[in-house]
Scaffold this motif. Structure first.
Motif, mmCIF file in Angstrom:
data_model
loop_
_atom_site.group_PDB
_atom_site.id
_atom_site.type_symbol
_atom_site.label_atom_id
_atom_site.label_comp_id
_atom_site.label_asym_id
_atom_site.label_seq_id
_atom_site.Cartn_x
_atom_site.Cartn_y
_atom_site.Cartn_z
ATOM 1 N N MET A 128 5.030 11.226 -4.727
ATOM 2 C CA MET A 128 5.374 10.214 -5.724
ATOM 3 C C MET A 128 6.097 10.839 -6.915
ATOM 4 N N ARG A 169 -5.792 3.469 2.360
ATOM 5 C CA ARG A 169 -5.449 2.785 1.097
ATOM 6 C C ARG A 169 -5.719 1.292 1.200
ATOM 7 N N GLY A 215 0.789 -1.224 0.000
ATOM 8 C CA GLY A 215 0.000 0.000 0.000
ATOM 9 C C GLY A 215 0.824 1.279 0.000
ATOM 10 N N THR A 216 2.133 1.182 0.177
ATOM 11 C CA THR A 216 2.949 2.401 0.227
ATOM 12 C C THR A 216 3.184 2.997 -1.168
ATOM 13 N N GLY A 217 2.852 2.231 -2.203
ATOM 14 C CA GLY A 217 2.947 2.797 -3.556
ATOM 15 C C GLY A 217 4.047 2.204 -4.424
ATOM 16 N N LYS A 218 4.504 1.010 -4.095
ATOM 17 C CA LYS A 218 5.611 0.400 -4.850
ATOM 18 C C LYS A 218 5.279 0.229 -6.335
ATOM 19 N N THR A 219 4.099 -0.337 -6.598
ATOM 20 C CA THR A 219 3.771 -0.654 -7.981
ATOM 21 C C THR A 219 3.500 0.603 -8.798
ATOM 22 N N THR A 220 2.765 1.542 -8.211
ATOM 23 C CA THR A 220 2.485 2.807 -8.900
ATOM 24 C C THR A 220 3.785 3.559 -9.175
ATOM 25 N N SER A 260 5.874 8.554 0.895
ATOM 26 C CA SER A 260 4.945 8.334 -0.209
ATOM 27 C C SER A 260 3.501 8.504 0.274
ATOM 28 N N ASP A 261 3.204 9.740 0.759
ATOM 29 C CA ASP A 261 1.854 10.027 1.272
ATOM 30 C C ASP A 261 0.950 10.599 0.189
ATOM 31 N N THR A 262 1.528 11.416 -0.682
ATOM 32 C CA THR A 262 0.722 12.150 -1.659
ATOM 33 C C THR A 262 1.238 11.912 -3.082
ATOM 34 N N VAL A 263 0.412 12.326 -4.038
ATOM 35 C CA VAL A 263 0.807 12.223 -5.442
ATOM 36 C C VAL A 263 2.051 13.091 -5.708
ATOM 37 N N ARG A 283 -8.535 -1.230 -0.563
ATOM 38 C CA ARG A 283 -8.127 -2.419 -1.277
ATOM 39 C C ARG A 283 -8.857 -3.662 -0.761
HETATM 40 P P1 ADP Z 1 1.936 -1.256 -3.329
HETATM 41 O O1 ADP Z 1 2.377 -1.762 -4.674
HETATM 42 O O2 ADP Z 1 3.070 -0.776 -2.473
HETATM 43 O O3 ADP Z 1 1.072 -2.214 -2.593
HETATM 44 P P2 ADP Z 1 0.277 0.540 -4.898
HETATM 45 O O4 ADP Z 1 1.229 1.170 -5.853
HETATM 46 O O5 ADP Z 1 -0.563 -0.577 -5.418
HETATM 47 O O6 ADP Z 1 1.047 0.057 -3.573
HETATM 48 O O7 ADP Z 1 -0.624 1.700 -4.311
HETATM 49 C C1 ADP Z 1 -1.753 1.434 -3.494
HETATM 50 C C2 ADP Z 1 -2.810 2.503 -3.714
HETATM 51 O O8 ADP Z 1 -2.371 3.738 -3.194
HETATM 52 C C3 ADP Z 1 -3.130 2.768 -5.191
HETATM 53 O O9 ADP Z 1 -4.502 3.043 -5.295
HETATM 54 C C4 ADP Z 1 -2.294 3.986 -5.526
HETATM 55 O O10 ADP Z 1 -2.873 4.753 -6.538
HETATM 56 C C5 ADP Z 1 -2.278 4.728 -4.206
HETATM 57 N N1 ADP Z 1 -1.003 5.436 -3.986
HETATM 58 C C6 ADP Z 1 0.216 4.866 -3.939
HETATM 59 N N2 ADP Z 1 1.170 5.774 -3.678
HETATM 60 C C7 ADP Z 1 0.540 6.952 -3.557
HETATM 61 C C8 ADP Z 1 0.989 8.283 -3.253
HETATM 62 N N3 ADP Z 1 2.292 8.585 -3.054
HETATM 63 N N4 ADP Z 1 0.057 9.265 -3.204
HETATM 64 C C9 ADP Z 1 -1.247 8.985 -3.405
HETATM 65 N N5 ADP Z 1 -1.736 7.745 -3.678
HETATM 66 C C10 ADP Z 1 -0.857 6.745 -3.749
#
Ligand code: ADP
Ligand code: MN
Length: 171
Positions: free
Chosen positions: A153, A106, A14-19, A147-150, A110
Motif C-alpha cells: 500500500m 479481510r 476488501g482490496t484496500g480502495k478506501t484505505t 495490495s496484499d501488505t501494508v 468484515r
Molecule cells: P475496500 O475499500 O477496497 O473495501 P478497505 O480499504 O476498506 O478495502 O480495506 C479492507 C481492510 O483491509 C481494512 O481493514 C484495511 O486496513 C485492510 N487493508 C487494505 N489494504 C491493505 C493492504 N495493502 N495491506 C494490509 N491491509 C490492508
C-alpha cells in the motif's frame, strides 16, 4: 487538460480502495470521494437490496451528482465498479488486487459470510474489475497494483503520488 487529474481507484471489496484512497488523498491533497458513502448520504439509490445487503446504486443519479466536480479535476473516486462512469472523467484507473487467502481473511473479518463472501472471492479470482476497467477505459491509463501488505500500500501510494506530481509537466 484539467489542471489536476482525476483518479479512479477500483477493485474487489476488501482490496484496500478506501484505505489507499485516503492515504493518497493525504499525500496529494486531492479530494477522496467514496461512492458508497456518497450513495448513502445523498440517497442516490433505489432502496436496499436485502439479498446482497447493500444499497441498489442509481448510477444516473451518481453521475449527475459528480459531473461538475469531476470536470474541475482533482478527485480520487473510490468504488468497486467502473463501467458506468463517463470515460472522459478519468486520467488514471488503478485496479487494486489482493491474493485470495489474504482477501478471504479481510472479508471474513468484515463479517462477510456465505454467498457474499464467495462472490467477492470469485470476483477477485476472475479479475473481474481489471477486465471491466480494460473494457471501459483506454488500456494505457489502466494500472493493476498488488495490495496484499501494508508495504504494498505504501508503495502504491508513493507511485501514484509521483504520477500526480508530474501531472501537466510532461505534455
Ligand atoms: P475496500 O475499500 O477496497 O473495501 P478497505 O480499504 O476498506 O478495502 O480495506 C479492507 C481492510 O483491509 C481494512 O481493514 C484495511 O486496513 C485492510 N487493508 C487494505 N489494504 C491493505 C493492504 N495493502 N495491506 C494490509 N491491509 C490492508
Ligand atoms: Mn471501501
Amino acid at each position: 487538460m484539467r489542471s489536476k487529474p482525476n483518479i479512479l481507484v477500483t477493485g474487489t471489496p476488501g482490496t484496500g480502495k478506501t484505505t489507499t484512497s485516503s492515504a493518497l488523498s493525504e499525500a496529494t491533497h486531492l479530494r477522496h470521494i467514496n461512492i458508497g458513502d456518497l450513495v448513502k448520504d445523498k440517497k442516490l439509490h433505489d432502496g436496499w437490496d436485502d439479498e446482497l445487503q447493500c444499497y441498489i446504486i442509481n448510477e444516473d443519479l451518481v453521475c449527475d451528482e459528480l459531473e461538475d466536480i469531476m470536470e474541475q479535476g482533482g478527485n480520487i473516486v473510490d468504488y468497486h465498479g467502473c463501467d458506468f462512469f463517463p470515460e472522459r472523467w478519468f486520467d488514471r484507473v488503478v485496479v487494486l488486487q489482493t491474493e485470495n487467502s489474504v482477501l478471504y481473511d479481510r472479508l471474513s473479518k468484515r463479517g462477510y459470510t456465505g454467498a457474499k463472501l464467495t462472490n467477492n472471492i470469485e470476483c477477485e479470482i476472475f479479475q473481474e474489475l481489471l477486465e471491466e476497467a480494460k473494457d471501459s477505459y483506454r488500456e494505457e491509463i489502466v494500472v493493476a497494483m498488488k495490495s496484499d501488505t501494508v508495504d504494498d500500500m505504501s508503495r502504491n501510494v508513493e507511485v501514484i503520488t509521483e504520477w500526480v506530481s508530474s501531472w501537466g509537466a510532461a505534455t
